[in-house]
Every structure is written in structure tokens, then in C-alpha cells.
Design an enzyme around this catalytic site. Structure first.
Site, PDB file in Angstrom:
ATOM      1  N   ASP A   1       0.856  -1.193   0.000  1.00 30.72           N
ATOM      2  CA  ASP A   1       0.000   0.000   0.000  1.00 30.72           C
ATOM      3  C   ASP A   1       0.891   1.242   0.000  1.00 30.72           C
ATOM      4  O   ASP A   1       1.794   1.372   0.839  1.00 30.72           O
ATOM      5  CB  ASP A   1      -0.909   0.005   1.232  1.00 30.72           C
ATOM      6  CG  ASP A   1      -1.923   1.128   1.190  1.00 30.72           C
ATOM      7  OD1 ASP A   1      -3.042   0.891   0.704  1.00 30.72           O
ATOM      8  OD2 ASP A   1      -1.594   2.252   1.629  1.00 30.72           O
TER       9      ASP A   1
ATOM     10  N   ASN B   1      -2.679  12.910  -4.802  1.00 29.27           N
ATOM     11  CA  ASN B   1      -3.779  13.271  -5.703  1.00 29.27           C
ATOM     12  C   ASN B   1      -4.355  14.641  -5.380  1.00 29.27           C
ATOM     13  O   ASN B   1      -4.650  15.443  -6.276  1.00 29.27           O
ATOM     14  CB  ASN B   1      -4.891  12.216  -5.618  1.00 29.27           C
ATOM     15  CG  ASN B   1      -4.594  10.976  -6.453  1.00 29.27           C
ATOM     16  OD1 ASN B   1      -3.881  11.062  -7.455  1.00 29.27           O
ATOM     17  ND2 ASN B   1      -5.127   9.844  -6.046  1.00 29.27           N
TER      18      ASN B   1
ATOM     19  N   HIS C   1      -4.836  14.110 -10.157  1.00 30.53           N
ATOM     20  CA  HIS C   1      -4.900  12.678 -10.458  1.00 30.53           C
ATOM     21  C   HIS C   1      -3.909  12.259 -11.541  1.00 30.53           C
ATOM     22  O   HIS C   1      -3.492  11.095 -11.575  1.00 30.53           O
ATOM     23  CB  HIS C   1      -6.318  12.298 -10.882  1.00 30.53           C
ATOM     24  CG  HIS C   1      -7.294  12.322  -9.737  1.00 30.53           C
ATOM     25  ND1 HIS C   1      -7.365  11.314  -8.816  1.00 30.53           N
ATOM     26  CD2 HIS C   1      -8.204  13.254  -9.346  1.00 30.53           C
ATOM     27  CE1 HIS C   1      -8.296  11.593  -7.911  1.00 30.53           C
ATOM     28  NE2 HIS C   1      -8.828  12.777  -8.209  1.00 30.53           N
TER      29      HIS C   1
ATOM     30  N   ASP D   1      -1.488   9.080 -11.348  1.00 31.16           N
ATOM     31  CA  ASP D   1      -1.340   8.048 -12.368  1.00 31.16           C
ATOM     32  C   ASP D   1       0.131   7.812 -12.707  1.00 31.16           C
ATOM     33  O   ASP D   1       0.561   6.665 -12.909  1.00 31.16           O
ATOM     34  CB  ASP D   1      -2.098   8.442 -13.634  1.00 31.16           C
ATOM     35  CG  ASP D   1      -3.606   8.385 -13.448  1.00 31.16           C
ATOM     36  OD1 ASP D   1      -4.052   7.826 -12.427  1.00 31.16           O
ATOM     37  OD2 ASP D   1      -4.328   8.909 -14.319  1.00 31.16           O
TER      38      ASP D   1
ATOM     39  N   GLU E   1      -4.512   2.347  -4.713  1.00 26.77           N
ATOM     40  CA  GLU E   1      -3.065   2.360  -4.524  1.00 26.77           C
ATOM     41  C   GLU E   1      -2.599   1.100  -3.812  1.00 26.77           C
ATOM     42  O   GLU E   1      -1.532   1.072  -3.203  1.00 26.77           O
ATOM     43  CB  GLU E   1      -2.639   3.610  -3.734  1.00 26.77           C
ATOM     44  CG  GLU E   1      -3.030   3.633  -2.281  1.00 26.77           C
ATOM     45  CD  GLU E   1      -4.444   4.155  -2.027  1.00 26.77           C
ATOM     46  OE1 GLU E   1      -4.719   4.519  -0.884  1.00 26.77           O
ATOM     47  OE2 GLU E   1      -5.259   4.218  -2.974  1.00 26.77           O
TER      48      GLU E   1
END
Length: 361
Positions: free
Chosen positions: A234, A242, A247, A251, A277
Site C-alpha cells: 500500500d 492526488n 490525479h 497516475d 493504490e
């Protein structure tokens, strides 16, 4: 009790993408058996007086039937011998057709066997072999006709040669187009399967495909009494990335992390994106020490990434939980839960670290 398929083909398996080879294998099997059966029926007709065939050719037919069955037995369960045995069977067939041509002169239709031969050659041996055998057949008939006990007329021979040439050209063109279509369909199906089983952003296995793969790997590990491990990865403070950078930046981070994870694991391992994630890694034949070593290496590689976002580089870290198991019957869901718990422990201990949850056996 063996099924009809097992009796005919033996225990054979073909990999994904070998569909045409599987078809060739089954086609040659059926062709050999059909040739033996038809010849056997003709021999039965001779034995019962229905047919009258020269004794030498009866011997030739018996040899052909025997060789067809032997070649089938040689091919059964051995797809790697397909090309070699296909060439051998073609040689046996041409010898039998030539025997019929010279020894069964009372049958004007005996030449038809050369025509039935052409499609099989193109299917089994390919276009070059098909063209070569078609031209060789035409040449052999044209030259050998004068030596037949009852030669074909000039008009009949011209018709035969033109028809053979037409048939060869037809299958040459048809074979080329069919193979081109088959290749395109196979590539299209591969792309569709890839899209259906992989996450479009990271190109890792999606959750459904990943867990299906893990179930198979668990079954294999338990069959061989091997230990295996699962990592739950994680990314730390990903929401903040973000929220702060957008975003698109998130990415970029996910793609970079995914590429790094794939570079660390073995080809036999499975890596999946199971959440925004969140990632999971299945490690076959890996004990706790081996899983911890790989997880620590992965954690360090992620920390060293420093992906470029706008004008600055971001420090990315990950918390990784490990669960190991060699228990028979334990599900992937149960193992994943323990790896998840170990990951939360790593979070509570300050993040950017590896935590283990090992079972007692």
C-alpha cells in the site's frame, strides 16, 4: 475409463496460441485412421469377391493400412512429432496412389486420389510443400502416362493437369488468406484477453484475474507441498499526492511503482492491482525469509523512484505486509487478510516498512 478423445489423440495439451497446431494434430490423426479404415474396407471387398484387384496392389494396400496405423500410434500423444510424421505419411500416401495408378488400370477414377491429397498437404505441410507436391504430381502424371498399361487420352490428361493446377492454386490462395485471418484473429483474441485481465493504467493483473491466478498457484503449491507467501503493498499518503498534484500525477506514480514492482519479482510470481493504490504479490515456493528479503528490496526500490512531477521529484514510500502459508485448504482470501493485517501493522509502526504475519504450522 479413457474417453474416445484420449483413445484417438492420447494425453496431449496445447498452449494458448497453438490452436492451429492442435487442429493440424487432430486432422492428421483422423486422416491416418480414415485412410486405414477405407483401405481396410477395400481389402474386405477383395476378400469377399466384391472387388477384383491385382494381387500386388492388394499387398500394397495392406502395407499402406499397416503403415497408417503405425504412424497413428507414433503420433498419438506426441504432438512434437507432427511435422515429421506428416511428411512420412505423405510419402506413404504418394506411394500407394502411384501403386493404384499403375496396377488398377481398370479403374479410370483412381487418379482422383492425387486430387484428395492436395488439400491435406496444404493444411499439414504448408504452402511451399503444397506447391511443390502439386507441381511434382502434375509432372509425374504427364511423364508417367505413357508407361501406364492403359494410358489416359491426351484430352483427359490435359483436363487432369489443368484441374490439378487449379486445385493447387485455389488452396495456395485460400491457405494464405486463411492463415492471415487466423493470425489476425489470434492476435485480436490475445489483446482482448489481455484487456480483460489487466489493469489499463498499470498493465498489472486486475483484481479478478489476479485472484484467479492465485487460486491456481495455491492449488499447485499445495499439490507439491510447497510454502508460499503473499505481499500486500500500500502506497503511503497517496491521497495527499492526488489532492496536491492532481490525479494525473497520481497516475504517473502508480505507473512508476508498478513498473518497479515487476522489475523486482520473478517471472513465476503474480502481481496485481487490487485497489486504487493497493497491490498484491503472490510468491510461489517462497518462505518467510525469502518473502521478507524481496519485500524489503521492493520497498527500497519504490523509495528510490523519485518520479518527476511538474518541476519537482516526489518521494514515494510503501508499507508492505507479508503472510506465508503451507496449510492445505487455506484460501487466498484468508492469506490476503493476514497480509492486509501485517500491512496495517507497518502503517501503525510509522509507514515505509515491512511487517510479517507468519502462520504456525
Amino acid at each position: 475409463m479413457p474417453t474416445l478423445r484420449q483413445i484417438l489423440y492420447g494425453d496431449v495439451t496445447f498452449l494458448e496460441g497453438e490452436e492451429y497446431r492442435a487442429f493440424q494434430f487432430r486432422f492428421l490423426t483422423v486422416l491416418m485412421l480414415a485412410g486405414a479404415v477405407v483401405t481396410g474396407l477395400l481389402l474386405l471387398g477383395v476378400a469377399t469377391g466384391i472387388n477384383t484387384i491385382d494381387t500386388l496392389h492388394v499387398v500394397s494396400m495392406a502395407i499402406f493400412m499397416s503403415l497408417s496405423l503405425l504412424l497413428w500410434l507414433g503420433l498419438r500423444g506426441r504432438p512434437h512429432l507432427l511435422l515429421k510424421l506428416a511428411w512420412m505419411y505423405e510419402a506413404v500416401c504418394m506411394a500407394e496412389y502411384t501403386s493404384a495408378l499403375y496396377m488398377v488400370s481398370a479403374d479410370e477414377m483412381r487418379v482422383i486420389w492425387y486430387f484428395t491429397n492436395i488439400p491435406g498437404v496444404y493444411i499439414l505441410l504448408g504452402q511451399k510443400a503444397g506447391m511443390l507436391i502439386t507441381l511434382a504430381t502434375m509432372l509425374g502424371l504427364a511423364v508417367g502416362n505413357a508407361y501406364l498399361p492403359q494410358p489416359y487420352s491426351i484430352n483427359a490428361m490435359a483436363t487432369l493437369l489443368v484441374a490439378l493446377f487449379y486445385l493447387g492454386a485455389f488452396f495456395h490462395i485460400y491457405g494464405a488468406r486463411s492463415m492471415s485471418y487466423f493470425v489476425r484473429m489470434r492476435e485480436s483474441n490475445q489483446r482482448l484477453r489481455h484487456l480483460a485481465s489487466h489493469d489499463p493504467l498499470t498493465d498489472l493483473l486486475n483484481a479478478g484475474a489476479y485472484y484467479a491466478t492465485c487460486d491456481q498457484l495455491i492449488h499447485l503449491a499445495q499439490r507439491h507441498h510447497q510454502q508460499f507467501s503473499v505481499l500486500f503493498v500500500d502506497l503511503d499518503h497517496f491521497k495527499k499526492i492526488n489532492d496536491t498534484y492532481g490525479h494525473e500525477a497520481g497516475d504517473i506514480v502508480l505507473k512508476a511503482v508498478s513498473k518497479t514492482m515487476l522489475s523486482v519479482v520473478r517471472q513465476s510470481d503474480a502481481v496485481g492491482r487490487i485497489g486504487g493504490e493497493e497491490f498484491s504479490v503472490f510468491l510461489p515456493d517462497t518462505d518467510l525469509a525469502g518473502a521478507h528479503k524481496l519485500a524489503e528490496h521492493m520497498r527500497q526500490e519504490i523509495e528510490d523512484l523519485m518520479p518527476q512531477i511538474a518541476t519537482q521529484r516526489l518521494r514515494i514510500t510503501a508499507s508492505i505486509g507479508i503472510a506465508t502459508s503451507d496449510q492445505v485448504g487455506e484460501s487466498m482470501a484468508a492469506i490476503q487478510r493476514r497480509a492486509d493485517q501485517a500491512m496495517y501493522e507497518a502503517k501503525q509502526l510509522g509507514r515505509n516498512r515491512v511487517s510479517c504475519f507468519a502462520t504456525t504450522t
